[in-house]
Design a protein around this motif. Structure first.
Motif, PDB file in Angstrom:
ATOM      1  N   PRO A 245       1.580 -24.452  -2.126  1.00 10.25           N
ATOM      2  CA  PRO A 245       0.876 -24.534  -0.888  1.00 10.25           C
ATOM      3  C   PRO A 245      -0.802 -24.577  -1.391  1.00 10.25           C
ATOM      4  CG  PRO A 245       2.238 -22.585  -1.047  1.00 10.25           C
ATOM      5  CD  PRO A 245       2.477 -23.224  -2.420  1.00 10.25           C
ATOM      6  N   GLY A 246      -1.200 -25.549  -0.570  1.00  8.66           N
ATOM      7  CA  GLY A 246      -2.748 -25.885  -0.734  1.00  8.66           C
ATOM      8  C   GLY A 246      -3.056 -26.976  -1.160  1.00  8.66           C
ATOM      9  N   ALA A 247      -1.828 -27.672  -1.801  1.00  6.72           N
ATOM     10  CA  ALA A 247      -1.922 -28.926  -2.014  1.00  6.72           C
ATOM     11  C   ALA A 247      -2.249 -29.965  -0.767  1.00  6.72           C
ATOM     12  CB  ALA A 247      -0.510 -29.349  -2.659  1.00  6.72           C
TER      13      ALA A 247
ATOM     14  N   ASP B 152      -6.997 -23.788  -6.522  1.00  7.89           N
ATOM     15  CA  ASP B 152      -7.474 -25.302  -5.811  1.00  7.89           C
ATOM     16  C   ASP B 152      -8.763 -25.658  -6.868  1.00  7.89           C
ATOM     17  OD1 ASP B 152      -5.660 -25.270  -3.820  1.00  7.89           O
ATOM     18  OD2 ASP B 152      -6.981 -24.234  -2.471  1.00  7.89           O
ATOM     19  N   ARG B 153      -9.556 -24.504  -7.149  1.00  6.74           N
ATOM     20  CA  ARG B 153     -10.735 -24.871  -8.005  1.00  6.74           C
ATOM     21  C   ARG B 153     -10.422 -25.458  -9.344  1.00  6.74           C
ATOM     22  NH1 ARG B 153     -15.850 -21.683  -6.519  1.00  6.74           N
ATOM     23  NH2 ARG B 153     -16.355 -22.315  -8.799  1.00  6.74           N
ATOM     24  N   ILE B 154      -9.153 -24.899  -9.921  1.00  6.70           N
ATOM     25  CA  ILE B 154      -8.904 -25.415 -11.201  1.00  6.70           C
ATOM     26  C   ILE B 154      -8.490 -26.972 -10.984  1.00  6.70           C
ATOM     27  CG2 ILE B 154      -7.174 -25.371 -13.125  1.00  6.70           C
ATOM     28  CD1 ILE B 154      -7.196 -22.505 -12.801  1.00  6.70           C
TER      29      ILE B 154
ATOM     30  N   GLY C 175       1.116 -17.229  -1.023  1.00 11.31           N
ATOM     31  CA  GLY C 175      -0.331 -17.190  -1.489  1.00 11.31           C
ATOM     32  C   GLY C 175      -1.139 -17.632  -0.378  1.00 11.31           C
ATOM     33  N   VAL C 176      -0.444 -17.837   0.813  1.00 12.53           N
ATOM     34  CA  VAL C 176      -1.137 -18.042   2.128  1.00 12.53           C
ATOM     35  C   VAL C 176      -0.670 -17.220   3.336  1.00 12.53           C
ATOM     36  CG1 VAL C 176      -1.706 -19.942   3.834  1.00 12.53           C
ATOM     37  CG2 VAL C 176      -1.467 -20.649   1.522  1.00 12.53           C
TER      38      VAL C 176
ATOM     39  N   PRO D 208     -15.125 -23.235   1.748  1.00 17.42           N
ATOM     40  CA  PRO D 208     -14.228 -23.268   0.540  1.00 17.42           C
ATOM     41  C   PRO D 208     -12.832 -23.620   1.125  1.00 17.42           C
ATOM     42  CG  PRO D 208     -15.686 -21.278   0.118  1.00 17.42           C
ATOM     43  CD  PRO D 208     -15.665 -21.924   1.661  1.00 17.42           C
ATOM     44  N   GLY D 209     -12.076 -24.674   0.307  1.00 18.42           N
ATOM     45  CA  GLY D 209     -10.868 -24.855   0.735  1.00 18.42           C
ATOM     46  C   GLY D 209     -10.741 -26.343   1.477  1.00 18.42           C
ATOM     47  N   ALA D 210     -11.721 -26.702   2.109  1.00 21.41           N
ATOM     48  CA  ALA D 210     -11.674 -27.818   2.883  1.00 21.41           C
ATOM     49  C   ALA D 210     -11.600 -29.432   2.278  1.00 21.41           C
ATOM     50  CB  ALA D 210     -13.223 -27.796   3.801  1.00 21.41           C
TER      51      ALA D 210
END
Lengths: 247, 247
Positions: free
Chosen positions: A210-212, A23-25, B14-15, B210-212
């Motif tokens: 995931p995370g998108a 996510d940071r990237i 990963g989640v 973080p991740g929000a």
DNA sequence: AAGGATTTGTACGTATGTATG
DNA sequence: ACATACATACGTACAAATCCT
């Protein structure tokens, strides 16, 4: 430079470290603070920056490569596969909206599923029908230049628009399908925009990891007499699309 | 009813499963498909619905309780402590927009920083000034009912609006400040909406973890003669806000 | 043209976190 | 509370491709 990493990752959050790094990237790419805009810093550098092991960075990069955001070349480096975000217009007069026509070469809409079902409370309210009235539910995925940009579900009054799904399968366009039923023009009455993490269906349909993030629009379209004819919920891949509000 | 769970959770993503379950519960609450709106189904039911062990559901619920979304009472059940998302209107006529007035009790806008700076290329283009012309840059955070809902940066022509920052600090309103300069009305010319992960500044200003996700709007406002008077980029906390497009 | 430096890819071992029963 | 199985994270070492002098 003994500058230790920043320790900004959260270790017991239920989100794997490599996902947080990914996510940071993604963020660093979108605001241009990572690398020189086309090439990523080497894995070792990133691992020091984020305060994690190189393997963790590699797992993150690997997910982003899978997603098409990055491209890794052995011995050379990791490169950013940047394309400009598609600008999706949100206009009052849907008919005059060219959509993504000018910005992409190949645009396709695939019909995933269609069923007749009784209208749930929310759908009935939006379409101004009795709860339980038969409605057509239409699930689509649209892609542009080979990338899945959005997936959505629409509901229509099954009584007023019989066999709408067949027409849509043929025309691949809601506007063209409405025209077959004598609705030559219609307007966007209301649109709600929100954003959230992609759920399992989104990951599947839009080929995301995931995370998108997805942009969610919930809209009601009216015919020119002010009667609601379409209720839709669309999920756009936030990495690929921005919405252009034209007021 | 031997209906096995739907197996919609992804196991190697990963989640952590409990976090995925937590996200689905949050989703189910926000669109009203879970429980009766105020009480959650029992843990056993949820674990069957999601196809996971009851322990996993318990971990999810415990996280949401920690977060203030749920409240668990032994022997009675798990209850929803929900607040509706604030609906932020995006209208043509900014003047007639009541903003969040009707939806919140206490709305405050805090002025974080203001400086005069030479216009960057993007700002100059938006405000139709020469690059390098002096512009006022104004950074604000707004909160409603004690929760930070948005942070933003706006740019104004420093020559046309001298000491705008002082006026704004007094009025806490862009509209009211413009009025002091004889601009009684103005319109929203263009708005781009996108979404991304919160960056370090967002986390700080909006008190997020973080991740929000933040909804990003980039907008240009014109006076009634069609001259641009404000260029702004605003980040909304996506968990708290949705945008209502009024076309 | 050769060799060392840089960077990504692969393999093993160990410790901890997560999910189930 | 326990036992088991799998996923995640770290450390180290080395292989393979590319770049630069």
């Amino acid at each position: 430079m003994e500058q230790a990493g920043e320790e900004l990752m959260e270790r017991r959050s239920g989100v794997a470290l490599w996902r947080q790094v990914a996510d940071r990237i993604r963020l660093g790419i979108s605001n241009g603070t990572l690398g020189d805009g086309s090439k990523l810093p080497p894995e070792i550098t990133l691992s020091q920056q984020f305060g994690v092991n190189r393997h963790t960075v590699r797992a993150a990069i690997s997910a982003l490569v899978q997603e098409g955001v990055l491209r890794a070349e052995q011995g050379r480096g990791t490169f950013i596969e940047s394309r400009k975000r598609l600008s999706y217009p949100i206009t009052t007069r849907t008919r005059f909206s060219t959509g993504l026509k000018d910005q992409t070469r190949a645009r396709r809409v695939a019909l995933l599923r269609h069923t007749i079902e009784p209208a749930s409370g929310r759908v009935a309210e939006a379409l101004r029908l009795e709860p339980g009235a038969p409605v057509l539910r239409l699930e689509t995925v649209s892609e542009a230049d080979g990338r899945c940009v959005s997936c959505g579900t629409s509901w229509f009054d099954a009584t007023r628009f019989p066999a709408f799904a067949d027409v849509f399968a043929e025309t691949e366009s809601v506007t063209a399908s409405f025209a077959r039923f004598g609705v030559d023009d219609y307007v966007r009455r209301s649109t709600l925009v929100s954003a959230r993490h992609a759920d399992a269906d989104d990951l599947d349909h839009l080929k995301l990891s995931p995370g998108a993030i997805v942009l969610v629009t919930i809209a009601i379209n009216d015919d020119l007499e002010g009667r609601p004819i379409q209720f839709s919920q669309t999920h756009f891949s936030a990495d690929l699309v921005e919405l252009a509000i034209e007021t």
